[in-house]
Motif scaffolding. Structure first.
Motif, PDB file in Angstrom:
ATOM      1  N   SER A   1       0.831  -1.206   0.000  1.00 34.98           N
ATOM      2  CA  SER A   1       0.000   0.000   0.000  1.00 34.98           C
ATOM      3  C   SER A   1       0.866   1.256   0.000  1.00 34.98           C
ATOM      4  O   SER A   1       0.526   2.250  -0.653  1.00 34.98           O
ATOM      5  N   ALA A   2       1.997   1.218   0.715  1.00 39.26           N
ATOM      6  CA  ALA A   2       2.895   2.374   0.733  1.00 39.26           C
ATOM      7  C   ALA A   2       3.505   2.616  -0.645  1.00 39.26           C
ATOM      8  O   ALA A   2       3.692   3.766  -1.060  1.00 39.26           O
ATOM      9  N   LYS A   3       3.816   1.539  -1.374  1.00 38.93           N
ATOM     10  CA  LYS A   3       4.334   1.710  -2.727  1.00 38.93           C
ATOM     11  C   LYS A   3       3.267   2.294  -3.644  1.00 38.93           C
ATOM     12  O   LYS A   3       3.558   3.152  -4.483  1.00 38.93           O
ATOM     13  N   LEU A   4       2.033   1.857  -3.476  1.00 44.15           N
ATOM     14  CA  LEU A   4       0.936   2.433  -4.249  1.00 44.15           C
ATOM     15  C   LEU A   4       0.759   3.914  -3.910  1.00 44.15           C
ATOM     16  O   LEU A   4       0.505   4.737  -4.788  1.00 44.15           O
ATOM     17  N   TRP A   5       0.905   4.249  -2.635  1.00 41.59           N
ATOM     18  CA  TRP A   5       0.788   5.653  -2.216  1.00 41.59           C
ATOM     19  C   TRP A   5       1.839   6.503  -2.920  1.00 41.59           C
ATOM     20  O   TRP A   5       1.529   7.558  -3.468  1.00 41.59           O
ATOM     21  N   ARG A   6       3.091   6.034  -2.914  1.00 40.08           N
ATOM     22  CA  ARG A   6       4.160   6.814  -3.541  1.00 40.08           C
ATOM     23  C   ARG A   6       3.993   6.890  -5.059  1.00 40.08           C
ATOM     24  O   ARG A   6       4.465   7.839  -5.686  1.00 40.08           O
ATOM     25  N   GLU A   7       3.301   5.924  -5.630  1.00 40.20           N
ATOM     26  CA  GLU A   7       3.047   5.940  -7.072  1.00 40.20           C
ATOM     27  C   GLU A   7       1.940   6.912  -7.441  1.00 40.20           C
ATOM     28  O   GLU A   7       2.012   7.583  -8.469  1.00 40.20           O
ATOM     29  N   PHE A   8       0.906   7.022  -6.600  1.00 40.33           N
ATOM     30  CA  PHE A   8      -0.288   7.774  -6.984  1.00 40.33           C
ATOM     31  C   PHE A   8      -0.561   9.036  -6.169  1.00 40.33           C
ATOM     32  O   PHE A   8      -1.339   9.881  -6.616  1.00 40.33           O
ATOM     33  N   VAL A   9       0.056   9.177  -4.996  1.00 39.23           N
ATOM     34  CA  VAL A   9      -0.307  10.311  -4.136  1.00 39.23           C
ATOM     35  C   VAL A   9       0.875  11.250  -3.907  1.00 39.23           C
ATOM     36  O   VAL A   9       0.861  12.397  -4.353  1.00 39.23           O
ATOM     37  N   SER A  10       1.886  10.793  -3.181  1.00 41.94           N
ATOM     38  CA  SER A  10       3.036  11.644  -2.847  1.00 41.94           C
ATOM     39  C   SER A  10       4.180  10.764  -2.390  1.00 41.94           C
ATOM     40  O   SER A  10       4.022   9.562  -2.181  1.00 41.94           O
ATOM     41  N   ASP A  11       5.328  11.381  -2.196  1.00 46.28           N
ATOM     42  CA  ASP A  11       6.507  10.641  -1.747  1.00 46.28           C
ATOM     43  C   ASP A  11       6.454  10.295  -0.270  1.00 46.28           C
ATOM     44  O   ASP A  11       7.216   9.443   0.195  1.00 46.28           O
ATOM     45  N   THR A  12       5.573  10.952   0.475  1.00 42.22           N
ATOM     46  CA  THR A  12       5.515  10.753   1.932  1.00 42.22           C
ATOM     47  C   THR A  12       4.111  10.352   2.355  1.00 42.22           C
ATOM     48  O   THR A  12       3.222  11.204   2.467  1.00 42.22           O
ATOM     49  N   PRO A  13       3.882   9.058   2.607  1.00 40.18           N
ATOM     50  CA  PRO A  13       2.547   8.616   3.021  1.00 40.18           C
ATOM     51  C   PRO A  13       2.137   9.210   4.364  1.00 40.18           C
ATOM     52  O   PRO A  13       2.973   9.413   5.252  1.00 40.18           O
ATOM     53  N   ASP A  14       0.860   9.492   4.501  1.00 42.07           N
ATOM     54  CA  ASP A  14       0.278   9.899   5.773  1.00 42.07           C
ATOM     55  C   ASP A  14       0.006   8.617   6.568  1.00 42.07           C
ATOM     56  O   ASP A  14      -0.750   7.760   6.103  1.00 42.07           O
ATOM     57  N   PRO A  15       0.614   8.442   7.746  1.00 39.06           N
ATOM     58  CA  PRO A  15       0.506   7.161   8.468  1.00 39.06           C
ATOM     59  C   PRO A  15      -0.929   6.698   8.725  1.00 39.06           C
ATOM     60  O   PRO A  15      -1.256   5.533   8.492  1.00 39.06           O
ATOM     61  N   ALA A  16      -1.782   7.592   9.193  1.00 37.62           N
ATOM     62  CA  ALA A  16      -3.145   7.190   9.523  1.00 37.62           C
ATOM     63  C   ALA A  16      -3.936   6.803   8.283  1.00 37.62           C
ATOM     64  O   ALA A  16      -4.641   5.787   8.266  1.00 37.62           O
ATOM     65  N   GLN A  17      -3.827   7.602   7.234  1.00 32.92           N
ATOM     66  CA  GLN A  17      -4.556   7.290   6.006  1.00 32.92           C
ATOM     67  C   GLN A  17      -3.986   6.044   5.328  1.00 32.92           C
ATOM     68  O   GLN A  17      -4.729   5.248   4.732  1.00 32.92           O
ATOM     69  N   LEU A  18      -2.672   5.851   5.419  1.00 30.95           N
ATOM     70  CA  LEU A  18      -2.065   4.644   4.863  1.00 30.95           C
ATOM     71  C   LEU A  18      -2.568   3.410   5.604  1.00 30.95           C
ATOM     72  O   LEU A  18      -2.845   2.378   4.981  1.00 30.95           O
ATOM     73  N   ASP A  19      -2.695   3.505   6.917  1.00 29.11           N
ATOM     74  CA  ASP A  19      -3.220   2.378   7.696  1.00 29.11           C
ATOM     75  C   ASP A  19      -4.607   1.992   7.211  1.00 29.11           C
ATOM     76  O   ASP A  19      -4.948   0.804   7.128  1.00 29.11           O
TER      77      ASP A  19
END
Length: 511
Positions: free
Chosen positions: A286-304
């Motif tokens: 999910s963190a890799k998907l976040w960096r691909e589609f959202v930003s370089d720094t995932p938001d911990p709560a939203q990533l969870d």
């Protein structure tokens, strides 16, 4: 100013683009989000595909975020619309036939394999340009980078064609299924030496990378876990005659193993299931998907939240991506225009945005390689690092040279030339043309491209030689840039010069 000189991610003003639209506060409920305007729709479509056309943007305007995301996800395909090159249907030579080749025949076979790889790259670029589901190709590219393997260790391009089909087939399906299938994929077995992993002489390459790069991430396992898992994967091989996966029970170590605290006479599939049972796997992917589609720094709560949805759905990739794309972070103004377009995205976005005609997609594949993204040839097992690493002095210059080539391809004759391929005609006949080999244009153009500059400028009531007023300048900025340009443009520039300056601006590299 270069992109590398510009601090990324950024929080720039979007006044020229958003006219004061407010961003959703972090943690805001999805049902409180406003309906999508054209900027919102563009943001969604450029992040989940390539440069969207007005015809693609329009249907998303006025939808809720959830409805727009569902519309994008509904386009997912499991196969390519463009037929593979004809040689992919050929029966490969057996080991005996390969061994019987003369030295000259071996050299010719190597030249042919190299040519086939070039054709395969051109084929994929063609599919990317004409697909009715850009998200499918974006996700196939994502998995190609996640499960990196390539031509440096996989001599047969047929195997990479098979792997590409496997990635596309599962691109938005089950990650669990994808992981199991990739683990036994012949290209992967060769790339990570799984085909040579046998009882008594275990090879640890795949066992290590499947934990570090594919599921858990660095620091989430021990060397003992790798050694034990490697024993479980013994017996998996590649048939030297058919190039297909083969199970060799005599080479499998069926003894007891302990992996991540679990013990048993595990085989490879059992170890993959152990990895999938770890909550860290859902979070890592999910963190890799976040960096691909959202930003370089995932938001911990939203990533969870995304990772929990991914895991509870049984590793449904579409469910995870759907959860990601409705997070407040995805729609936050501060996360727009902060990701660097990959070479494939940059090229495909330019060609699609300006409906560029072309004689062959081979030139686009070569340009992508020159920019650092050589399809079917990642730099190493970790794949392309992406982000700001896409941009350096050499690649930024090459990107600008591509823009210059585009403007040299406007030609003297304004009407579109017969015989060239356009995005509109290609979308209508995708699947009818193989390998990206288009009919040649009747008049030579730089790189085989043809850009109808006057036709594009006509949308703004301009001709190439006209001097655009402030309103027209802002409209042009809005049409091609995610943010306001950072470089000054000379006053009195013609519409053609103004547009070229926008495409030369560092912001054009962002999405």
């Amino acid at each position: 100013m270069s992109v590398t000189q510009r601090s990324l991610p950024v929080e720039p003003s979007r006044q020229a683009h958003r006219h004061g639209a407010a961003s959703a506060p972090a943690g805001a409920a999805n049902e409180d989000a406003p309906l999508l305007d054209a900027d919102d729709a563009t943001h969604l479509l450029i992040r989940t595909g390539f440069a969207p056309t007005p015809a693609e943007i329009g249907p998303c305007v006025g939808l809720t975020r959830a409805a727009a995301v569902e519309r994008v996800l509904a386009t997912a395909r499991t196969d390519a619309g463009t037929p593979l090159p004809a040689w992919t249907a050929d029966i490969p030579m057996t080991r005996a036939q390969r061994n019987a080749l003369t030295p000259e025949a071996r050299r010719e076979a190597q030249r042919e394999r190299s040519q086939h790889y070039d054709e395969l790259r051109a084929w994929w670029m063609h599919e990317i340009l004409v697909t009715p589901s850009p998200l499918t190709e974006r996700m196939t590219l994502f998995w190609h980078n996640h499960f990196a393997s390539g031509a440096d260790k996989v001599a047969e391009p047929l195997l990479m064609a098979w792997q590409n089909a496997l990635l596309r087939r599962n691109a938005l399906g089950s990650f669990a299924t994808l992981l199991h299938e990739v683990a036994k994929d012949p290209a992967m077995l060769l790339y990570l030496d799984g085909a040579s992993n046998r009882k008594g002489k275990p090879n640890e390459n795949f066992a290590r990378e499947v934990m570090e790069l594919f599921t858990l991430g660095e620091g989430q396992y021990s060397q003992q876990d790798v050694s034990e898992a490697a024993r479980a994967y013994t017996g998996w091989g590649v048939d030297p005659d058919t190039w297909r996966y083969v199970w060799r029970p005599a080479q499998h170590d069926d003894g007891m193993k302990t992996v991540l605290g679990k013990s048993g006479p595990f085989d490879g599939d059992a170890v993959l299931d152990i990895l999938l049972a770890e909550p860290q796997t859902a979070r890592f992917v999910s963190a890799k998907l976040w960096r691909e589609f959202v930003s370089d720094t995932p938001d911990p709560a939203q990533l969870d939240s995304v990772a929990t949805r991914f895991r509870t759905s049984g590793y449904d990739i579409k469910a995870a991506l759907g959860a990601l794309l409705v997070t407040p972070a995805f729609w936050d103004e501060r996360n727009r225009g902060v990701l660097v377009s990959s070479p494939v995205e940059f090229i495909a976005g330019t060609v699609r945005r300006f409906e560029v005609s072309y004689a062959s997609t081979a030139m686009f594949a070569r340009t992508s390689a020159a920019l650092g993204e050589n399809l079917f040839y990642p730099p190493n097992v970790k794949g392309w690092p992406g982000g700001v690493t896409w941009i350096n002095s050499a690649t930024l210059l090459a990107r600008k040279q591509f823009v210059e080539q585009l403007f040299r391809a406007t030609g003297e004759t304004r009407p579109r030339m017969a015989g060239t391929t356009t995005m509109a005609t290609e979308n209508a006949k995708a699947g009818a043309v193989a390998s990206g080999a288009m009919r040649p244009a009747p008049r030579a153009m730089p790189g085989g491209m043809r850009f109808d500059l006057d036709g594009w400028l006509a949308h703004f009531g301009l001709t190439a030689d006209a001097v655009p007023g402030l309103s027209a300048q802002l409209q042009m900025q809005h049409a091609v840039l995610p943010l306001a340009p950072v470089d000054a443009i000379a006053a009195g520039s013609s519409a053609a010069a103004y547009l070229e300056a926008l495409l030369m601006d560092p912001v054009y590299q962002l999405k």
